[in-house]
Design a protein around this motif. Sequence first.
Motif, PDB file in Angstrom:
ATOM      1  N   ARG A   1      -2.483 -45.632  56.919  1.00 17.69           N
ATOM      2  CA  ARG A   1      -1.946 -46.139  55.553  1.00 17.69           C
ATOM      3  C   ARG A   1      -3.158 -47.024  55.003  1.00 17.69           C
ATOM      4  NH1 ARG A   1       3.949 -48.319  55.413  1.00 17.69           N
ATOM      5  NH2 ARG A   1       4.432 -46.885  57.210  1.00 17.69           N
ATOM      6  N   ALA A   2      -3.809 -47.912  55.782  1.00 19.89           N
ATOM      7  CA  ALA A   2      -5.067 -48.750  55.347  1.00 19.89           C
ATOM      8  C   ALA A   2      -5.914 -47.881  54.901  1.00 19.89           C
ATOM      9  CB  ALA A   2      -5.014 -49.817  56.235  1.00 19.89           C
ATOM     10  N   ALA A   3      -6.245 -46.952  55.814  1.00 18.74           N
ATOM     11  CA  ALA A   3      -7.576 -46.017  55.497  1.00 18.74           C
ATOM     12  C   ALA A   3      -7.025 -45.231  54.360  1.00 18.74           C
ATOM     13  CB  ALA A   3      -7.560 -45.092  56.772  1.00 18.74           C
ATOM     14  N   ALA A   4      -5.792 -44.616  54.273  1.00 18.79           N
ATOM     15  CA  ALA A   4      -5.449 -43.883  53.228  1.00 18.79           C
ATOM     16  C   ALA A   4      -5.653 -44.843  51.988  1.00 18.79           C
ATOM     17  CB  ALA A   4      -4.142 -43.143  53.392  1.00 18.79           C
ATOM     18  N   ASP A   5      -5.360 -45.810  51.856  1.00 16.82           N
ATOM     19  CA  ASP A   5      -5.336 -46.681  50.526  1.00 16.82           C
ATOM     20  C   ASP A   5      -7.038 -46.851  50.380  1.00 16.82           C
ATOM     21  OD1 ASP A   5      -2.966 -47.102  50.339  1.00 16.82           O
ATOM     22  OD2 ASP A   5      -3.032 -49.193  51.526  1.00 16.82           O
ATOM     23  N   GLN A   6      -7.888 -46.830  51.056  1.00 15.38           N
ATOM     24  CA  GLN A   6      -9.264 -46.877  51.139  1.00 15.38           C
ATOM     25  C   GLN A   6      -9.643 -45.410  50.291  1.00 15.38           C
ATOM     26  OE1 GLN A   6     -11.573 -49.630  51.185  1.00 15.38           O
ATOM     27  NE2 GLN A   6      -9.423 -50.755  51.468  1.00 15.38           N
ATOM     28  N   ALA A   7      -9.222 -44.792  50.978  1.00 11.41           N
ATOM     29  CA  ALA A   7      -9.630 -43.013  50.416  1.00 11.41           C
ATOM     30  C   ALA A   7      -9.289 -43.060  49.070  1.00 11.41           C
ATOM     31  CB  ALA A   7      -9.100 -42.133  51.476  1.00 11.41           C
ATOM     32  N   LEU A   8      -8.133 -43.542  48.566  1.00 16.90           N
ATOM     33  CA  LEU A   8      -7.689 -43.566  47.132  1.00 16.90           C
ATOM     34  C   LEU A   8      -8.568 -44.483  46.225  1.00 16.90           C
ATOM     35  CD1 LEU A   8      -3.895 -43.251  47.029  1.00 16.90           C
ATOM     36  CD2 LEU A   8      -5.486 -41.432  46.173  1.00 16.90           C
ATOM     37  N   ALA A   9      -8.739 -45.435  47.051  1.00 16.68           N
ATOM     38  CA  ALA A   9      -9.668 -46.526  46.040  1.00 16.68           C
ATOM     39  C   ALA A   9     -10.904 -45.819  45.835  1.00 16.68           C
ATOM     40  CB  ALA A   9      -9.687 -47.760  46.798  1.00 16.68           C
ATOM     41  N   ASN A  10     -11.545 -45.040  46.522  1.00 18.46           N
ATOM     42  CA  ASN A  10     -12.841 -44.498  46.402  1.00 18.46           C
ATOM     43  C   ASN A  10     -13.083 -43.072  45.750  1.00 18.46           C
ATOM     44  OD1 ASN A  10     -14.855 -46.383  48.089  1.00 18.46           O
ATOM     45  ND2 ASN A  10     -13.252 -46.127  49.326  1.00 18.46           N
ATOM     46  N   SER A  11     -11.892 -42.486  45.572  1.00  9.95           N
ATOM     47  CA  SER A  11     -11.998 -41.046  44.813  1.00  9.95           C
ATOM     48  C   SER A  11     -10.387 -40.804  44.390  1.00  9.95           C
ATOM     49  CB  SER A  11     -12.443 -40.090  46.008  1.00  9.95           C
ATOM     50  OG  SER A  11     -12.410 -38.802  45.508  1.00  9.95           O
TER      51      SER A  11
ATOM     52  N   ARG B   1      -0.391 -36.574  52.336  1.00  6.36           N
ATOM     53  CA  ARG B   1       0.248 -36.313  53.502  1.00  6.36           C
ATOM     54  C   ARG B   1       0.398 -37.140  54.515  1.00  6.36           C
ATOM     55  NH1 ARG B   1      -2.022 -31.056  56.262  1.00  6.36           N
ATOM     56  NH2 ARG B   1      -0.210 -31.869  57.404  1.00  6.36           N
ATOM     57  N   ILE B   2      -0.631 -38.113  54.546  1.00  6.83           N
ATOM     58  CA  ILE B   2      -0.774 -39.272  55.356  1.00  6.83           C
ATOM     59  C   ILE B   2       0.592 -40.310  55.013  1.00  6.83           C
ATOM     60  CG2 ILE B   2      -1.965 -41.329  55.923  1.00  6.83           C
ATOM     61  CD1 ILE B   2      -2.947 -38.799  57.304  1.00  6.83           C
ATOM     62  N   TYR B   3       0.593 -40.657  53.784  1.00  3.03           N
ATOM     63  CA  TYR B   3       1.777 -41.537  53.396  1.00  3.03           C
ATOM     64  C   TYR B   3       3.059 -40.984  53.715  1.00  3.03           C
ATOM     65  CZ  TYR B   3      -1.226 -44.498  50.259  1.00  3.03           C
ATOM     66  OH  TYR B   3      -2.156 -45.118  49.678  1.00  3.03           O
ATOM     67  N   ALA B   4       3.321 -39.551  53.623  1.00  6.21           N
ATOM     68  CA  ALA B   4       4.615 -38.960  54.003  1.00  6.21           C
ATOM     69  C   ALA B   4       4.999 -39.034  55.229  1.00  6.21           C
ATOM     70  CB  ALA B   4       4.418 -37.536  53.350  1.00  6.21           C
ATOM     71  N   GLN B   5       3.757 -38.967  56.378  1.00  8.86           N
ATOM     72  CA  GLN B   5       3.903 -38.951  57.843  1.00  8.86           C
ATOM     73  C   GLN B   5       3.906 -40.365  58.288  1.00  8.86           C
ATOM     74  OE1 GLN B   5       0.510 -36.405  58.431  1.00  8.86           O
ATOM     75  NE2 GLN B   5       2.072 -34.706  59.279  1.00  8.86           N
TER      76      GLN B   5
ATOM     77  N   GLY C   1       5.862 -42.646  56.676  1.00  4.72           N
ATOM     78  CA  GLY C   1       7.263 -43.187  56.057  1.00  4.72           C
ATOM     79  C   GLY C   1       6.856 -43.734  54.755  1.00  4.72           C
ATOM     80  N   ALA C   2       5.842 -43.866  54.074  1.00  8.50           N
ATOM     81  CA  ALA C   2       5.640 -44.239  52.777  1.00  8.50           C
ATOM     82  C   ALA C   2       6.008 -43.288  51.659  1.00  8.50           C
ATOM     83  CB  ALA C   2       4.133 -44.588  52.617  1.00  8.50           C
ATOM     84  N   VAL C   3       7.275 -42.845  51.706  1.00  9.19           N
ATOM     85  CA  VAL C   3       7.964 -41.699  51.145  1.00  9.19           C
ATOM     86  C   VAL C   3       7.590 -41.838  49.407  1.00  9.19           C
ATOM     87  CG1 VAL C   3       9.674 -40.267  50.433  1.00  9.19           C
ATOM     88  CG2 VAL C   3       9.289 -41.253  52.916  1.00  9.19           C
ATOM     89  N   ALA C   4       7.858 -42.819  48.738  1.00  9.61           N
ATOM     90  CA  ALA C   4       7.588 -43.367  47.550  1.00  9.61           C
ATOM     91  C   ALA C   4       6.646 -43.098  47.038  1.00  9.61           C
ATOM     92  CB  ALA C   4       7.938 -44.725  46.942  1.00  9.61           C
TER      93      ALA C   4
ATOM     94  N   ARG D   1       5.508 -39.160  47.225  1.00  3.11           N
ATOM     95  CA  ARG D   1       6.135 -38.463  45.935  1.00  3.11           C
ATOM     96  C   ARG D   1       5.474 -38.846  44.699  1.00  3.11           C
ATOM     97  NH1 ARG D   1      12.482 -39.277  47.549  1.00  3.11           N
ATOM     98  NH2 ARG D   1      12.484 -37.639  49.024  1.00  3.11           N
ATOM     99  N   ALA D   2       5.118 -40.092  44.479  1.00  2.00           N
ATOM    100  CA  ALA D   2       3.917 -40.351  43.241  1.00  2.00           C
ATOM    101  C   ALA D   2       2.740 -39.522  43.278  1.00  2.00           C
ATOM    102  CB  ALA D   2       3.892 -41.693  43.161  1.00  2.00           C
ATOM    103  N   ILE D   3       2.357 -39.269  44.243  1.00  2.00           N
ATOM    104  CA  ILE D   3       1.022 -38.677  44.435  1.00  2.00           C
ATOM    105  C   ILE D   3       1.524 -36.929  44.132  1.00  2.00           C
ATOM    106  CG2 ILE D   3      -0.759 -37.622  46.008  1.00  2.00           C
ATOM    107  CD1 ILE D   3      -0.986 -40.588  47.268  1.00  2.00           C
TER     108      ILE D   3
END
Length: 70
Positions: A22-32, A43-47, A49-52, A55-57
Amino acid sequence: AATKFAGLAYTELMRGRPRQARAAADQALANSTAVQVRFLVGRIYAQTGAVAQARAIAARLAAELQAEPQ
């Protein structure tokens, strides 16, 4: 950089490290805001458990759908 962070997130997920994924995914979103990056991060969030967040994405991606020319 965002694609690399998304790849790192997937790697961490496969290693059984959801918090790091999740931390790496957060960094990915922060960069693009590219569709490809947001899709992978969703997909990473869903897998992890960060379902909310997933769903927002998904909702934002769905709102951007364009009709294909016929």
